[in-house]
Design an enzyme around this catalytic site. Structure first.
Site, PDB file in Angstrom:
ATOM      1  N   ASN A   2      -4.460   7.261  -1.068  1.00 20.44           N
ATOM      2  CA  ASN A   2      -3.757   7.722  -0.082  1.00 20.44           C
ATOM      3  C   ASN A   2      -3.129   8.831  -0.271  1.00 20.44           C
ATOM      4  OD1 ASN A   2      -4.332   5.589   1.507  1.00 20.44           O
ATOM      5  ND2 ASN A   2      -2.628   4.397   1.171  1.00 20.44           N
ATOM      6  N   SER A  44       0.881  -1.366  -0.107  1.00 21.65           N
ATOM      7  CA  SER A  44      -0.020   0.076  -0.241  1.00 21.65           C
ATOM      8  C   SER A  44       0.696   1.196   0.023  1.00 21.65           C
ATOM      9  CB  SER A  44      -0.944   0.061   1.134  1.00 21.65           C
ATOM     10  OG  SER A  44      -0.135   0.013   2.371  1.00 21.65           O
TER      11      SER A  44
END
Ligand SMILES: C/C=C/C(=O)SCCNC(=O)CCNC(=O)[C@H](O)C(C)(C)COP(=O)(O)OP(=O)(O)OC[C@H]1O[C@@H](n2cnc3c(N)ncnc32)[C@H](O)[C@@H]1OP(=O)(O)O
Length: 654
Positions: A196, A124
């Site tokens: 993100n 991630s």
């Protein structure tokens, strides 16, 4: 270049933790053979047990087409990495989030996996390029970033490393689609990828404001949730994910860290996991803000910095506005995409805000992205201007909408799909406006019937979009909203095709249609009362006219769901039909509507709707006038001639 990709049949998932076993589960559900591998037999077995438990839950909720045991049987487990990947067409690594660990795994995978296998990491936050560098085939390596938990979250970011070929990325993209998830391309290996990157300022800008004494934690959370419709406040989210996580990501990236965040990390008050963060959990009630705390928060500041981040991604060719918006809605649960919201705010307003902030604070993060400046200078200032990040409908006719899909076929069937499946097709203001715009601008002469349906397999619509309710202006909501009236008065027959939840405003939309067909596992209800509301889109009035007094009041007062069978029994819908017969029953209804005499259908709809509110005498008068008028139409001549010739009539609407 990667060798020609063979069809994917076997997938190896490396790592049996939360992400690994979740990815293995969704992959097995889609019919692939999966090998789940971790270093320790206990960890693998725990992962497998989690898969079995979750499959049982899905089956109990009727969300699995197969026997859970059959799905679980497609998952093999091992601790032997070589055995796991030696037959794999796709390897998805979901190990610890440390570069050296991932590089070691990829080095071993490279040595053991077939030459033409796709190699993916679920990282991630790490660089795909650096992970790929541990292999001799970086062109075959990509990021497939699933969101937590994979079974529930629809989004997967498909990320290019520097060497990733289009062929590799496209194969990854197709795989994601094949497991029923929604992929978005992240075309450059940027830190935080798309979701993100945009989520960063959502959390840090309020922290800067609180650090500077310009806002309070409760005020920021209340405003972002109750006024701007985000599913969680930025501080509430920080506590949930762990304040140290965001802190380390920023530290690693060399991004300045708000003093408030520094302080929390220094004091080891890191959020829920330590019992205290921005809120108190052990000695308090956790996030305890309410709509009344929101007043005066400068949410434009937060949304402008987010929009600036999005503009950097678009300007640098990392992602399209569509991909960003899909990502933020599906990956972060945002009520609408960041680019769409910025378009609605006005990109000139966003740019002015950033420039003012830059003048006041001088910080780099307020420096407007070149792409944002270009858009504004070209006059592409957003929704009102007809173009911003997105091209918008200019109002000259039905357009390319973003919360509904529509198609008008040669037979005159207008199909309208409510398209917000991640929100159970909840009716937002935009969605309502788009339905109104479509029905008002489509050429009625081309339309012979309209069918409404919901996207996905869970809901027609779960009601009005609850997010942001507290910020609604009561003055604008005191009349039944336009969409229900527009649908009810549309001069062609309308049919609601209902599969799944049909609640609140979703039920009101269905009741505004002339006919309603549902699958037997659909559910109906007016839950508004449980929110302290009542159905505000005509629901109370249509229900009381359609049902007995007692049944209508039961629905409205109790807020309970009723089954499709009961709804049919009560007369709320026309039929409850088994799923396997649903398409053919809907098809038969639609066929009658599109091939029926257009003028007679229009008149029948009108005299029945309007006559219902009149005395019997007035209604009969309306009926006989319509009857007399129809006698003068060519359609009547065609109908009677076809009857005499024993053939199907072909009505032209003349
Ligand atoms: C004038 C008119 C007023 C009204 O219409 S008021 C609204 C009336 N409707 C309701 O109160 C229904 C609210 N929704 C529900 O009760 C549940 O949902 C369901 C029973 C329909 C389904 O429950 P489950 O299977 O557990 O799904 P899930 O996780 O609750 O929903 C999936 C995602 O859909 C979002 N969502 C559902 N309904 C709405 C809504 N009405 N407005 C906005 N979002 C909605 C959720 O939040 C969640 O999203 P995430 O995955 O991000 O957590």
């Amino acid at each position: 270049m990667r060798a020609e990709q063979t069809e994917i049949a076997t997938v190896a998932v490396l790592g049996a933790g939360t992400m690994g076993h979740g990815i293995a589960e969704v992959t097995a559900i889609a019919g692939y053979d999966v090998v789940l591998r971790d270093i320790d037999a206990d960890i693998v077995e725990d992962g497998y047990d989690e898969i079995e438990w979750s499959l049982e839950k899905l089956a109990e909720k009727g969300r699995l087409d197969e026997d859970p045991d059959d799905v679980a049987a497609r998952v093999a487990t091992t601790t032997d990495l070589e055995a796991a990947v030696s037959d794999a067409d796709l390897v998805i690594e979901a190990g610890p989030e440390q570069l050296s660990v991932k590089q070691d795994i990829f080095e071993s995978v490279d040595a053991a996996a077939p030459e033409d296998a796709l190699l993916a990491t679920n990282s991630s936050s790490l660089s795909i390029t650096k992970i790929a560098a541990a292999t001799e085939r970086p062109e075959s390596v990509l990021g497939l970033h699933f969101f937590n938990p994979p079974v529930k979250m629809d989004l997967v970011e498909v990320i290019y490393g520097e060497a990733t070929t289009d062929e590799t990325a496209e194969a990854g993209y197709e795989f994601v689609e094949s497991i029923g998830k929604t992929p978005i391309y992240v075309r450059k290996d940027v830190r935080g990828f798309v979701v993100n990157s945009v989520l960063g300022p959502f959390m840090s800008e309020p922290a800067w404001m609180v650090s500077a004494g310009e806002a309070t934690i409760r005020q920021a959370d209340a405003a972002m949730v109750h006024e701007r419709g985000y599913p969680m406040g930025p501080f509430e989210l920080g506590d949930l994910t762990g304040i140290d996580i965001g802190y380390h990501v920023r530290k690693e990236a060399g991004t300045p860290i708000p003093p408030l965040m520094e302080e929390k990390v220094e004091n080891e008050t890191l959020g829920r996991k330590t019992g205290e963060g921005y809120y108190e959990y052990d000695d308090g009630d956790g996030p305890d803000y309410g709509p009344e705390d929101a007043d005066g928060f400068d949410h434009l500041r937060v949304e402008s910095v987010m929009a600036n981040e999005a503009a950097k991604l678009v300007g640098d060719d990392v992602a399209t506005p569509e991909a960003i918006d899909t990502g933020m809605q599906l990956g972060a649960g945002f009520p609408e995409g960041t680019c769409r919201r910025a378009d609605d705010i006005g990109l000139d307003t966003v740019l002015d805000k950033l420039r003012t902030l830059h003048d006041e604070h001088g910080d780099d993060r307020y420096e407007p992205a070149d792409y944002l400046v270009e858009l504004v200078e070209a006059g592409h200032t957003g929704t009102e201007a007809g173009r911003g990040f997105h091209e918008n409908d200019t109002g000259d006719g039905p357009g390319d909408y973003h919360t509904i899909n529509w198609a008008l076929d040669d037979n005159g069937l207008l199909e309208v799909e409510l398209d917000r499946p991640s929100r159970m097709n909840a009716i937002s203001e935009t969605l309502a406006d788009e339905v109104v715009d479509l029905l008002s601008s489509v050429d009625d002469d081309e339309v012979r019937a309209v069918v409404f349906e919901g996207a996905g397999d869970r809901a027609f619509s779960a009601g009005a979009d609850i997010s942001g309710f507290a910020d609604r202006d009561p003055a604008q909501t005191s009349e039944p909203t336009e969409v229900f009236t527009t649908v009810a008065e549309y001069p062609r027959p309308t049919l609601a095709r209902l599969d799944g939840y049909c609640l609140g405003a979703g039920l009101e939309l269905a009741l505004a249609c002339d006919l309603r067909l549902a699958t037997t596992d659909s559910e109906f209800g007016f839950p508004e009362i449980t929110l302290g509301l009542l159905p505000g889109g005509g629901g109370t009035q249509r229900a009381i006219r359609m049902l007995t007094d007692a049944r209508a009041k039961e629905l409205v007062f109790r807020g309970e769901h009723i089954s499709a069978e009961r709804a049919a029994d009560w007369g709320l819908i026309n039929r409850a039909v088994d799923a396997d017969e649903f398409d053919s029953v809907v098809g038969a209804f639609v066929e009658d509507l599109v091939s029926g005499p257009p003028i007679a259908l229009r008149k029948a709809k009108r005299v029945m709707n309007e006559g219902a509110d009149e005395s019997l005498d007035a209604g009969l008068e309306m009926e006989s006038q319509a009857f007399a008028l129809l006698l003068t139409t060519d359609d009547v001549k065609e109908g009677t001639a076809a009857f005499a010739a024993d053939r199907e009539p072909e009505f032209e609407g003349q």
